[in-house]
Scaffold this active site. Structure first.
Site, PDB file in Angstrom:
ATOM      1  N   LYS A   1      -8.195 -45.703  28.269  1.00  0.00           N
ATOM      2  CA  LYS A   1      -9.391 -45.224  27.578  1.00  0.00           C
ATOM      3  C   LYS A   1      -9.287 -45.575  26.107  1.00  0.00           C
ATOM      4  CE  LYS A   1     -10.258 -41.361  25.525  1.00  0.00           C
ATOM      5  NZ  LYS A   1     -10.475 -39.960  25.115  1.00  0.00           N
TER       6      LYS A   1
ATOM      7  N   HIS B   1     -25.139 -41.013  21.874  1.00  0.00           N
ATOM      8  CA  HIS B   1     -26.149 -39.962  21.835  1.00  0.00           C
ATOM      9  C   HIS B   1     -27.040 -40.196  20.622  1.00  0.00           C
ATOM     10  CE1 HIS B   1     -26.980 -35.321  22.204  1.00  0.00           C
ATOM     11  NE2 HIS B   1     -28.050 -36.058  22.418  1.00  0.00           N
ATOM     12  N   ASP B   2     -28.262 -40.661  20.876  1.00  0.00           N
ATOM     13  CA  ASP B   2     -29.193 -40.948  19.794  1.00  0.00           C
ATOM     14  C   ASP B   2     -30.576 -41.127  20.410  1.00  0.00           C
ATOM     15  OD1 ASP B   2     -30.326 -41.736  17.296  1.00  0.00           O
ATOM     16  OD2 ASP B   2     -28.469 -42.729  16.710  1.00  0.00           O
TER      17      ASP B   2
ATOM     18  N   THR C   1     -14.983 -30.793  28.223  1.00  0.00           N
ATOM     19  CA  THR C   1     -13.934 -29.962  28.818  1.00  0.00           C
ATOM     20  C   THR C   1     -13.301 -28.996  27.821  1.00  0.00           C
ATOM     21  OG1 THR C   1     -12.346 -31.757  28.488  1.00  0.00           O
ATOM     22  CG2 THR C   1     -13.363 -31.569  30.665  1.00  0.00           C
TER      23      THR C   1
ATOM     24  N   GLN D   1      -7.977 -28.237  25.739  1.00  0.00           N
ATOM     25  CA  GLN D   1      -8.727 -28.270  26.992  1.00  0.00           C
ATOM     26  C   GLN D   1      -8.855 -26.862  27.559  1.00  0.00           C
ATOM     27  OE1 GLN D   1     -10.153 -30.926  27.828  1.00  0.00           O
ATOM     28  NE2 GLN D   1      -8.973 -32.677  27.141  1.00  0.00           N
TER      29      GLN D   1
ATOM     30  N   GLY E   1      -4.203 -38.170  28.817  1.00  0.00           N
ATOM     31  CA  GLY E   1      -3.688 -38.690  27.567  1.00  0.00           C
ATOM     32  C   GLY E   1      -2.332 -38.151  27.216  1.00  0.00           C
ATOM     33  N   ARG E   2      -2.301 -37.018  26.513  1.00  0.00           N
ATOM     34  CA  ARG E   2      -1.061 -36.509  25.936  1.00  0.00           C
ATOM     35  C   ARG E   2       0.081 -36.276  26.935  1.00  0.00           C
ATOM     36  NH1 ARG E   2      -4.529 -32.303  22.428  1.00  0.00           N
ATOM     37  NH2 ARG E   2      -5.948 -32.799  24.148  1.00  0.00           N
TER      38      ARG E   2
END
Length: 241
Positions: A37, A68-69, A128, A198, A218-219
């Site tokens: 990602k 988002h627009d 999330t 999260q 990810g982490r």
């Protein structure tokens, strides 16, 4: 039960770091991971070149820009983002049907220009990091699961290939959207991992069993002492589903 290839293809490694660390992780995971990602942290600083660098390493890219627009801007943004060669692009469901339809038009236009497969769109439902209390604070009084379902139906009806939702909504979304929808779940944490910011989480195996297509992790991988071992442990877990 997932095959090894299916398990590897289900994991999207979130590279929310700087370029040097992202490339270090990409090189370490080369031949093991299929997806990464690239989110705002990387893309806003390094631009389309970071997608090029991931693709040059044989990795598929989820470009998580949460567009988002107004519809006109989203058509152009989706077109431009798709020209990077990203495989999946995120867009906000809250933007409405016309905005999502323009995003779909933009990625179709880009595919016609560059050739190859069209970038798939996934619409963000409810982040999330949010829970019912957080939704209420911005004026959304409907139950969280109901809000996710409403946005999912709207988005897919307008041309999105699927949605982004928490693991806790994956089963309902699979039932609602059918077998072909792309259901991408962040907020996935192996047992014992820290939750961070999260709120609505689950384990990798439980999320896949619930109907998710892809897991964004990810982490727990990138922050591990041995990221490759952490990745492989998740692959092993998914092969038991």
């Amino acid at each position: 039960m997932l095959t090894e290839a299916q398990a590897r293809d289900a994991i999207i490694v979130a590279l929310d770091c700087d370029r040097d660390r992202a490339l270090e992780l990409a090189d370490a995971l080369g031949g093991k991971a299929v997806w990464v990602k690239v989110g705002m942290t990387l893309f806003y600083r390094y631009g389309p070149s970071i997608v090029d660098e991931m693709r040059a390493r044989g990795l598929r890219v989820f470009l998580d820009l949460k567009l988002h627009d107004i519809p006109f801007q989203i058509h152009g943004a989706a077109f431009s983002a798709s020209l990077t060669g990203a495989d999946i692009l995120s867009i906000h469901g809250l933007g409405g049907a016309q905005m999502i339809a323009e995003g779909r038009s933009g990625v179709e236009e880009a595919a016609a220009e560059r050739g190859g497969e069209r970038t798939r769109l996934v619409a963000i439902s409810v982040l999330t990091s949010m829970d019912a209390e957080a939704l209420a604070s911005i004026g959304v009084e409907s139950p969280l699961a109901e809000e996710v379902a409403r946005l999912a139906s709207l988005a897919v009806g307008a041309g999105s290939d699927g949605i982004v939702c928490s693991p806790q909504e994956a089963a309902e979304m699979r039932e609602l959207l059918g077998p072909d929808a792309l259901i991408v779940c962040p907020g996935v944490r192996p047992a014992g991992a820290e939750l961070g910011d999260q709120k609505r989480v689950s384990t990798p195996s439980a999320t896949i069993a619930a109907g998710a297509s892809k897991l964004v992790i990810g982490r727990p991988i990138t922050g591990a002492e041995d990221p490759v071992a952490a990745f492989e442990a998740i692959v092993d877990e998914l092969m038991q589903v």
